[in-house]
Design a protein around this motif. Structure first.
Motif, PDB file in Angstrom:
ATOM      1  N   ALA A 172      47.913  36.102  37.363  1.00 49.63           N
ATOM      2  CA  ALA A 172      46.834  36.846  38.011  1.00 49.63           C
ATOM      3  C   ALA A 172      47.403  37.503  39.269  1.00 49.63           C
ATOM      4  O   ALA A 172      47.949  36.810  40.139  1.00 49.63           O
ATOM      5  CB  ALA A 172      45.679  35.920  38.374  1.00 49.63           C
ATOM      6  N   ALA A 385      39.271  37.960  45.050  1.00 54.74           N
ATOM      7  CA  ALA A 385      38.379  37.507  43.972  1.00 54.74           C
ATOM      8  C   ALA A 385      36.945  37.950  44.248  1.00 54.74           C
ATOM      9  O   ALA A 385      36.241  38.418  43.337  1.00 54.74           O
ATOM     10  CB  ALA A 385      38.458  35.989  43.827  1.00 54.74           C
ATOM     11  N   VAL A 388      36.676  41.610  43.500  1.00 58.06           N
ATOM     12  CA  VAL A 388      36.657  41.885  42.058  1.00 58.06           C
ATOM     13  C   VAL A 388      35.286  41.556  41.465  1.00 58.06           C
ATOM     14  O   VAL A 388      34.757  42.310  40.641  1.00 58.06           O
ATOM     15  CB  VAL A 388      37.762  41.073  41.344  1.00 58.06           C
ATOM     16  N   LEU A 423      34.673  33.516  37.432  1.00 52.88           N
ATOM     17  CA  LEU A 423      35.910  33.122  38.113  1.00 52.88           C
ATOM     18  C   LEU A 423      36.759  32.204  37.230  1.00 52.88           C
ATOM     19  O   LEU A 423      37.990  32.330  37.185  1.00 52.88           O
ATOM     20  CB  LEU A 423      35.586  32.427  39.445  1.00 52.88           C
ATOM     21  N   ARG A 425      36.922  32.265  34.073  1.00 52.22           N
ATOM     22  CA  ARG A 425      37.559  33.117  33.058  1.00 52.22           C
ATOM     23  C   ARG A 425      38.696  33.927  33.667  1.00 52.22           C
ATOM     24  O   ARG A 425      39.709  34.183  33.005  1.00 52.22           O
ATOM     25  CB  ARG A 425      36.527  34.059  32.434  1.00 52.22           C
ATOM     26  N   MET A 426      38.539  34.341  34.931  1.00 53.51           N
ATOM     27  CA  MET A 426      39.636  35.070  35.593  1.00 53.51           C
ATOM     28  C   MET A 426      40.848  34.168  35.767  1.00 53.51           C
ATOM     29  O   MET A 426      41.989  34.580  35.545  1.00 53.51           O
ATOM     30  CB  MET A 426      39.152  35.601  36.953  1.00 53.51           C
ATOM     31  N   ARG A 429      42.286  33.755  32.470  1.00 52.37           N
ATOM     32  CA  ARG A 429      42.507  35.066  31.826  1.00 52.37           C
ATOM     33  C   ARG A 429      41.849  35.115  30.451  1.00 52.37           C
ATOM     34  O   ARG A 429      42.448  35.554  29.478  1.00 52.37           O
ATOM     35  CB  ARG A 429      43.993  35.381  31.736  1.00 52.37           C
ATOM     36  N   GLY A 433      37.583  38.092  32.016  1.00 55.12           N
ATOM     37  CA  GLY A 433      38.404  37.552  33.107  1.00 55.12           C
ATOM     38  C   GLY A 433      39.823  38.078  33.081  1.00 55.12           C
ATOM     39  O   GLY A 433      40.454  38.253  34.134  1.00 55.12           O
ATOM     40  N   ASP A 434      40.341  38.359  31.902  1.00 54.81           N
ATOM     41  CA  ASP A 434      41.696  38.897  31.788  1.00 54.81           C
ATOM     42  C   ASP A 434      41.765  40.284  32.422  1.00 54.81           C
ATOM     43  O   ASP A 434      42.743  40.621  33.105  1.00 54.81           O
ATOM     44  CB  ASP A 434      42.097  38.953  30.307  1.00 54.81           C
ATOM     45  N   LEU A 436      39.886  41.366  34.862  1.00 52.82           N
ATOM     46  CA  LEU A 436      39.609  41.337  36.301  1.00 52.82           C
ATOM     47  C   LEU A 436      40.655  40.566  37.114  1.00 52.82           C
ATOM     48  O   LEU A 436      40.686  40.677  38.339  1.00 52.82           O
ATOM     49  CB  LEU A 436      38.218  40.729  36.544  1.00 52.82           C
ATOM     50  N   ALA A 437      41.495  39.798  36.447  1.00 56.36           N
ATOM     51  CA  ALA A 437      42.411  38.903  37.170  1.00 56.36           C
ATOM     52  C   ALA A 437      43.496  39.640  37.934  1.00 56.36           C
ATOM     53  O   ALA A 437      44.199  39.039  38.747  1.00 56.36           O
ATOM     54  CB  ALA A 437      43.053  37.918  36.189  1.00 56.36           C
ATOM     55  N   ALA A 443      41.867  46.933  37.140  1.00 57.80           N
ATOM     56  CA  ALA A 443      40.710  46.864  36.243  1.00 57.80           C
ATOM     57  C   ALA A 443      40.083  48.243  36.074  1.00 57.80           C
ATOM     58  O   ALA A 443      39.764  48.657  34.950  1.00 57.80           O
ATOM     59  CB  ALA A 443      39.684  45.866  36.784  1.00 57.80           C
TER      60      ALA A 443
END
Lengths: 664, 81
Positions: A172, A385, A388, A423, A425-426, A429, A433-434, A436-437, A443
């Motif tokens: 990330a 974070a 995002v 979060l 999921r970020m 990933r 979430g992938d 946004l990470a 993104a």
């Protein structure tokens, strides 16, 4: 050599080789240690256009020149690398105990090259350094990993540990590096670089002494400062509910005035950074609703939940960083919060409260405590974070991200449950979430032009939680810093509290009171103040100093005297500012070497008020950001149109031999 | 002629600063106390009574008499940076 060790450790993770290199006294005299030493090494050894996540990038951990000297509030450690977020110079810093631990091993800095085939960690004590297998730690969070490593590396003295969590391991780009159980050097994507190298942790257990030129003098300066800080205290009847009143009055004031830094120290001793939670919303400092809203969207009924006294109710133990008499840190008990997974967390900083408060219109304080620990353990930057999440929420409101994209998550403003799941999921990933990470810039590039209006960043990094329209020098530094979007470089309030004009011949004097409008003017005086902010911050990051100490005033926190007493040098404040200027210019040249166009670091239009806010204390304010950037560049002797340091400036700063690959 | 004292004041900008001269000094009648100064600065009542100021770096009470050359510091916040 006094105050520094005169050597650096170099670890090649690809080959497993560990060696050291001597650093000449002249390098310290020109660049101090810390970020200056890091810039010296990285400029020379990272090839142009290197992949930030590839083997050519170098990750450095550096200590401050004053760390361990007996001086106070000088215990910060720095991480340096090429940033995967911005593509240019990257650094981050943190308090705690890791900075003295580097020097107690006999080094001023540790540099990691290459990529390990398997996860490893570095262990070092007085007897030497070795790489050890870290496969059993991969996937484990920062707090657990640190605990396991301390047990595994039993030493006479408790080791100091810098470690990444799953966010950094998973690459990330908004991940950082933790020490002292969840305190983060969070910015610039340094955690992703460490993860890319398969370097899980650095464990330091040295106990060497640090030589000082005039120890008695250092101690005398420290004693005088400690006495002042001890006396600086707010009365117990000063309560958090009074703070919004101050914020509202600040918003209504047409003036600026000189304040006493020791009074700021008193605030920090009582609350820490969270004193700004309920001041920053009514006065406009805190960005609201992804930088597009105001206190009208996040009124008292909501922001009152962030009252710092409410946060202190969970306070179980105060703590201070190494050699700090201010002690703004603390541990909070949160065993009853949400699923009860976490027992404790560090007292959330203002940045975290704002990023997961007004920025996303959340008023659930328990959720902020929970998110704080979730991200500290994952090793993810709370500022980025939050930025995002705010971006994703605004995209969701505008139909750019749908429930199909989020697998059913309702990303409505203030939906704390959805934020926590997002979060997770970020960090892992997974799914949305992938996407946004890696931060808002990456993104938005993947989503397309339709998302750009909501992708609030400066040069690829999500900005700190301070609106430049309220403090125009903050906005300028967001845009001209070699690591853009940083809130700790400079501000009008920092400059005024520092009283630097009492020490530095060219720093503009600030009158006792003046109209606030003057701060917004684009002129040589304000550019020179910004230059002073930048130079002073580079001195801090070279010496290991903390911004909170500067805010107490250089008339109290005598960094220039400490530097001379520690090293035996006889430099003036002007000499030190020249060193700061040299470091700043070298960081900018790193960016030029790596193909960065400084103009592209200009902060997002929403931050500068290109379309001004219609409501709230900052309504109608638009910053003349491009002319301000040009004025700053000109003041530093850089080309005012391109932001590239001129040959004349490089010669004046004696940087040309270094840039030409010569060792000086 | 009434005698006066001149004190150096560090105050947040949201107070009424017209009492300050360009060098940050406030001139008060001899015998003036901290409360007199805070009134001159239009310090709001809830804040005035909590003792949030120091005289020469020592916590002050409202009834403390100010002397010529004293330095008075009133609470400060570093919001904005």
């Amino acid at each position: 050599m006094k105050g520094y060790c005169g050597k650096i450790l170099i670890v090649n993770l690809s080959t497993g080789e560990i060696g050291s290199e001597a650093i000449g006294d002249d390098i310290y005299e020109m660049l101090l240690s810390g970020v200056g030493l890091g810039a010296y090494y990285l400029y020379r050894h990272i090839p142009a256009m290197a992949d930030p996540l590839g083997p050519d990038n170098i990750l450095g951990f550096t200590s401050g020149l004053l760390t361990g000297s007996g001086s106070l509030v000088t215990g910060r450690w720095m991480v340096v690398c090429k940033s995967p977020l911005t593509g240019g110079w990257g650094d981050a810093n943190c308090g705690g105990t890791f900075s003295p631990a580097i020097k107690r091993c006999g080094y001023d800095a540790l540099f990691f090259k290459g990529i390990s085939a398997q996860p490893v960690y570095l262990y070092m004590d007085n007897h030497g350094a070795s790489l050890r297998d870290a496969a059993h730690l991969w996937g484990i969070d920062t707090v657990e990993s640190e605990s396991l490593l301390r047990n595994e590396c039993k030493a006479q003295k408790k080791p100091s540990v810098a470690v990444i969590g799953p966010a950094g391991e998973n690459g990330a780009l908004i991940s950082g590096i933790s020490n002292d159980s969840g305190r983060m050097a969070a910015r610039s994507g340094v955690g992703a670089v460490m993860g890319s190298k398969k370097l899980k942790a650095v464990v330091l257990a040295g106990s060497r002494r640090i030589a000082v030129h005039d120890s008695a003098r250092v101690k005398a300066i420290s004693k005088a400062y400690a006495i002042k800080i001890k006396k600086a205290a707010l009365p117990k009847i000063m309560k958090g509910w009074m703070l919004p009143l101050m914020g509202k009055m600040m918003a209504g004031s047409k003036n600026n005035a000189l304040m006493d830094g020791l009074a700021v120290a008193a605030m920090n001793k009582k609350w820490g950074t969270i004193a700004n939670n309920t001041v920053g919303v009514p006065n406009g400092d805190s960005p609201i609703k992804n930088w597009g809203g105001s206190v009208k969207d996040y009124g008292w009924g909501k922001y009152r939940h962030l009252n710092p006294d409410r946060i202190l109710r969970r306070h179980t133990k105060p703590y201070a960083c190494y050699a700090c008499p201010i002690g703004c840190g603390g541990i909070s008990a949160i065993q009853d919060v949400r699923d009860g997974r976490f027992k404790h967390t560090h007292k959330p900083e203002y940045e975290t409260c704002a990023a997961f408060g007004g920025l996303i219109l959340n008023s659930d304080l328990d959720a902020i405590f929970y998110i704080n620990e979730l991200l500290n353990r994952a090793g993810m930057d709370t500022i980025s974070a939050g930025g995002v999440v705010a971006f994703a929420m605004e995209c969701f409101q505008n139909g750019i991200i749908t429930k199909a994209d989020t697998a059913g998550l309702e990303l409505s403003w203030g939906n704390a449950d959805a934020v926590i799941e997002l979060l997770r999921r970020m960090i892992q990933r997974r799914g949305i979430g992938d996407l946004l990470a890696d931060g808002v810039k990456k993104a938005a590039e993947k989503i397309g032009a339709i998302a750009q209006p909501y992708a609030v960043h400066a040069g690829g990094q999500e900005p700190g939680m301070h609106d430049g329209k309220m403090d125009p020098l903050t906005g300028l530094h967001f845009s001209v810093e070699p690591t853009p979007g940083r809130h700790t470089i400079g501000a009008v309030v920092n400059y005024n509290l520092s009283r630097i004009w009492e020490f530095v011949s060219w720093a503009p004097k600030v009158p006792a009171k003046y109209p606030k409008d003057k701060d917004y003017a684009v002129n040589e005086e304000n550019a020179r103040k910004a230059k002073a902010n930048s130079c002073l911050k580079m001195i801090l990051d070279g010496a290991g100093g903390c911004l909170f100490a500067v805010l107490t005033g250089l008339n109290h926190w005598k960094i220039f005297d400490w530097l001379n007493a520690t090293t035996g040098w006889d430099k003036t404040p002007d000499d030190y500012m020249q060193i700061g200027m040299r470091i700043q210019t070298l960081r900018q040249m790193f960016n030029i070497k790596h193909g960065i166009d400084p103009k592209t670091f200009k902060m997002h239009d929403r931050m500068s008020g290109k379309t001004p806010l219609k409501e709230g204390p900052l309504a109608g304010i638009a910053l003349a950001i491009e002319p301000s950037m040009q004025s700053y560049w000109k003041e530093l002797g850089w080309d005012e149109n391109s932001g590239i340091p001129t040959q004349q400036a490089l010669d004046h700063l004696q940087l040309t031999p270094l840039l030409n690959g010569e060792v000086f | 002629m009434e005698r006066s004292v001149r004190v150096k004041v560090f105050a947040p900008a949201f107070l009424h600063l017209s009492a300050l001269d360009d060098e940050g000094y406030v001139t008060l009648p001899e015998g003036a106390d901290v409360q007199t100064l805070l009134k001159a600065l239009h310090m709001p009542m809830p804040l005035r009574h909590i003792g949030c100021c120091t005289v020469n770096a020592v916590r002050a009470k409202l009834k403390d008499t100010l002397k010529d050359g004293d330095t008075v510091s009133i609470l400060a916040l570093a919001a904005g940076g």
